[in-house]
Design a protein around this motif. Structure first.
Motif, short mmCIF file in Angstrom:
data_model
loop_
_atom_site.label_atom_id
_atom_site.label_comp_id
_atom_site.label_asym_id
_atom_site.label_seq_id
_atom_site.Cartn_x
_atom_site.Cartn_y
_atom_site.Cartn_z
N ARG A 130 12.64 3.52 3.97
CA ARG A 130 11.65 3.52 5.13
C ARG A 130 10.25 3.01 4.39
O ARG A 130 9.68 2.13 5.18
N VAL A 131 10.17 3.69 3.24
CA VAL A 131 8.85 2.99 2.57
C VAL A 131 8.94 1.42 2.14
O VAL A 131 7.73 0.57 2.52
N PHE A 132 9.97 1.05 1.79
CA PHE A 132 10.43 -0.30 1.36
C PHE A 132 10.07 -1.12 2.68
O PHE A 132 9.41 -2.26 2.65
N ALA A 133 10.63 -0.55 3.69
CA ALA A 133 10.57 -1.19 5.20
C ALA A 133 8.98 -1.48 5.71
O ALA A 133 8.77 -2.38 6.12
N GLU A 134 8.28 -0.48 5.44
CA GLU A 134 6.98 -0.37 6.14
C GLU A 134 6.20 -1.38 5.15
O GLU A 134 5.25 -2.20 5.82
N SER A 135 6.39 -1.29 3.87
CA SER A 135 5.69 -2.20 3.23
C SER A 135 5.82 -3.58 3.45
O SER A 135 4.90 -4.49 3.24
N HIS A 136 7.08 -4.04 3.59
CA HIS A 136 7.55 -5.31 4.13
C HIS A 136 6.84 -5.81 5.32
O HIS A 136 6.27 -6.70 5.32
N PHE A 137 6.70 -4.81 6.30
CA PHE A 137 6.08 -5.47 7.49
C PHE A 137 4.67 -5.33 7.60
O PHE A 137 3.79 -6.13 8.25
N ARG A 138 3.94 -4.42 6.69
CA ARG A 138 2.52 -4.68 6.27
C ARG A 138 2.23 -5.88 5.79
O ARG A 138 1.38 -6.62 5.92
N GLY A 139 3.34 -6.35 4.80
CA GLY A 139 2.94 -7.70 4.23
C GLY A 139 3.02 -8.93 5.43
O GLY A 139 2.55 -9.98 4.98
N LEU A 140 3.54 -8.67 6.37
CA LEU A 140 3.74 -9.75 7.27
C LEU A 140 2.52 -9.67 8.22
O LEU A 140 2.08 -10.63 8.90
N GLU A 141 1.72 -8.56 8.22
CA GLU A 141 0.45 -8.76 8.73
C GLU A 141 0.28 -9.00 10.25
O GLU A 141 -0.17 -9.72 10.77
#
Length: 424
Positions: A6-17
């Motif tokens: 979950r943390v990995f995924a949320e970081s991924h989508f934050r990176g997409l802004e």
């Protein structure tokens, strides 16, 4: 889903802004083959293929316990016509004629399965030729028409399936299909409905896949702006008809053997040919990883409808409402139903968190395995997309007075849940 994923995924989508995933994928020269179920976890699939939106193929070991692989297939690996006739012979199924082009698809008719199998046997006896054409059974809703118990087991990798969860809740439709047809049947060039993910398992037979990453299809458009019907056609080599063809990389080609399972990412155009007499089980599915892709696709579909009837904008009463009606007729969903789709899934996730359910519990659709980490991730993805929906001018024209809850209220509930689950 565990906390690390979950943390990995949320970081991924934050990176997409807030942007869509990259339209140009890393250059691939092959599709990964996953061999052993025991050494490949849900987190491995989630991080390696689902989030980065990349295809892969699972070995036949992942499906060896399926009843259909035992019962629907003869010892020689051919379709077991006798078993299929005995158990499903009277079921009416949709059949496409691969030899006839209707726009960028094939015309369909409906017939009892026993009639289709009779045709199939004659087709084989006629050296794979028939005056009736090359007929392909496509989009048979076995799970909706009759019991599919024992036919297959939903792989855990594909268990976060909002599309079928939603339609199961309404009890009117689903996106689970059976395909079957003789050597030479095929599906023209396309991307899957709503820019969904899909998975496909060969119960018997072999398929040849041609994959194009998102964005590559634009270089295949002809001089009129239309996508090709058949990417293997020699006409694609004509630079006058396809002036951008040289800008398209060669497709990724995959030969799928019996029992193997193909994961088709969101927005990847593809074309599929049956190399042998083949039966396959296929699902389309959407979840938090491609929800933004679905929403972007729906906006494009509405824009296309609006452009088609722009000349009537000033003279047609309720022009915007008619655009939504036409969109639903063409695409199967419009902005109002998309909100209800988000609402059904969101309310189930909020309920799950309120109950404090553990990761081993099952909630929400057939075979869906959800725990609090998955629910928290889902709520975050829905909140981000719903915020965009609520702000969209065309959604603001939709009459939401009878919606319960109102979109703004649901968004507030989701944002409060997101804040409360940051430390989950």
């Amino acid at each position: 889903m565990d906390r690390e994923a979950r943390v990995f995924a949320e970081s991924h989508f934050r990176g997409l802004e807030g942007c869509l995933p990259r339209r140009v994928c890393p250059k691939l020269d092959r599709v990964d083959f996953i061999e052993k179920p025991d050494s490949f976890s849900y987190a491995d699939f989630f991080k390696g293929y689902l989030l980065p939106n990349l295809p892969c193929v699972f070995s036949s070991a992942f499906t060896e316990g399926w009843g259909s692989r035992r019962l629907w297939v003869t010892p020689s690996g051919k379709p077991n016509f006798d078993y299929l006739l005995q158990n499903y012979g009277d079921v009416v199924v949709p059949v496409a004629n691969c030899g006839v082009r209707e726009y960028n698809s094939n015309p369909k008719e409906h017939m009892p399965l026993r009639d289709y199998i009779s045709y199939w046997k004659e087709y084989i006896q006629g050296n794979y030729s028939s005056s009736r054409g090359c007929l392909y059974l496509k989009d048979w809703h076995l799970c909706r028409d009759s019991s599919a118990e024992g036919v297959f087991t939903l792989p855990i990798y594909f268990s976060s399936d909002w599309l079928n969860e939603y339609w199961d809740a309404l009890d009117v439709d689903d996106y689970r299909f059976i395909y079957m047809g003789p050597t030479g049947t095929w599906s023209p060039f396309h991307a899957d409905i709503f820019r969904s993910f899909s998975w496909s398992v060969n119960i018997c037979g072999r398929k040849k896949w041609f994959f194009f990453p998102p964005g590559q299809e634009e270089a295949l458009r002809d001089c009129h702006g239309s996508l090709p019907y058949d990417v293997t056609s020699p006409t694609l080599l004509d630079s006058r008809l396809h002036p951008m063809r040289d800008h398209c990389s060669p497709p990724l080609e995959v030969t799928q053997e019996a029992g193997e399972m193909v994961f088709v990412p969101s927005g990847w155009h593809h074309q599929v040919h049956n190399l042998e007499d083949t039966i396959s089980i296929n699902h389309n599915w959407v979840n938090g990883c491609n929800l933004a892709n679905m929403w972007h696709f729906l906006q494009q579909e509405l824009c296309a409808v609006q452009q088609e009837i722009i000349d009537w904008r000033d003279s047609m009463p309720d022009w915007h409402h008619h655009c939504q009606v036409i969109m639903k007729s063409c695409s199967g969903i419009n902005f109002e139903e998309f909100y209800h789709f988000l609402k059904v899934v969101a309310e189930r996730r909020l309920l799950l968190l309120a109950k404090g359910m553990g990761p081993g519990k099952v909630e929400g659709g057939k075979g869906t395995r959800l725990g609090p980490e998955q629910a928290a991730f889902d709520i975050g993805r829905i909140a981000e997309v719903l915020e965009s929906v609520v702000a969209h001018p065309d959604f603001q024209r939709v009459d939401t007075s009878a919606f319960a809850p109102r979109p703004e209220e649901l968004l507030q509930q989701l944002e409060e849940a997101v804040a409360a689950t940051t430390s989950l």
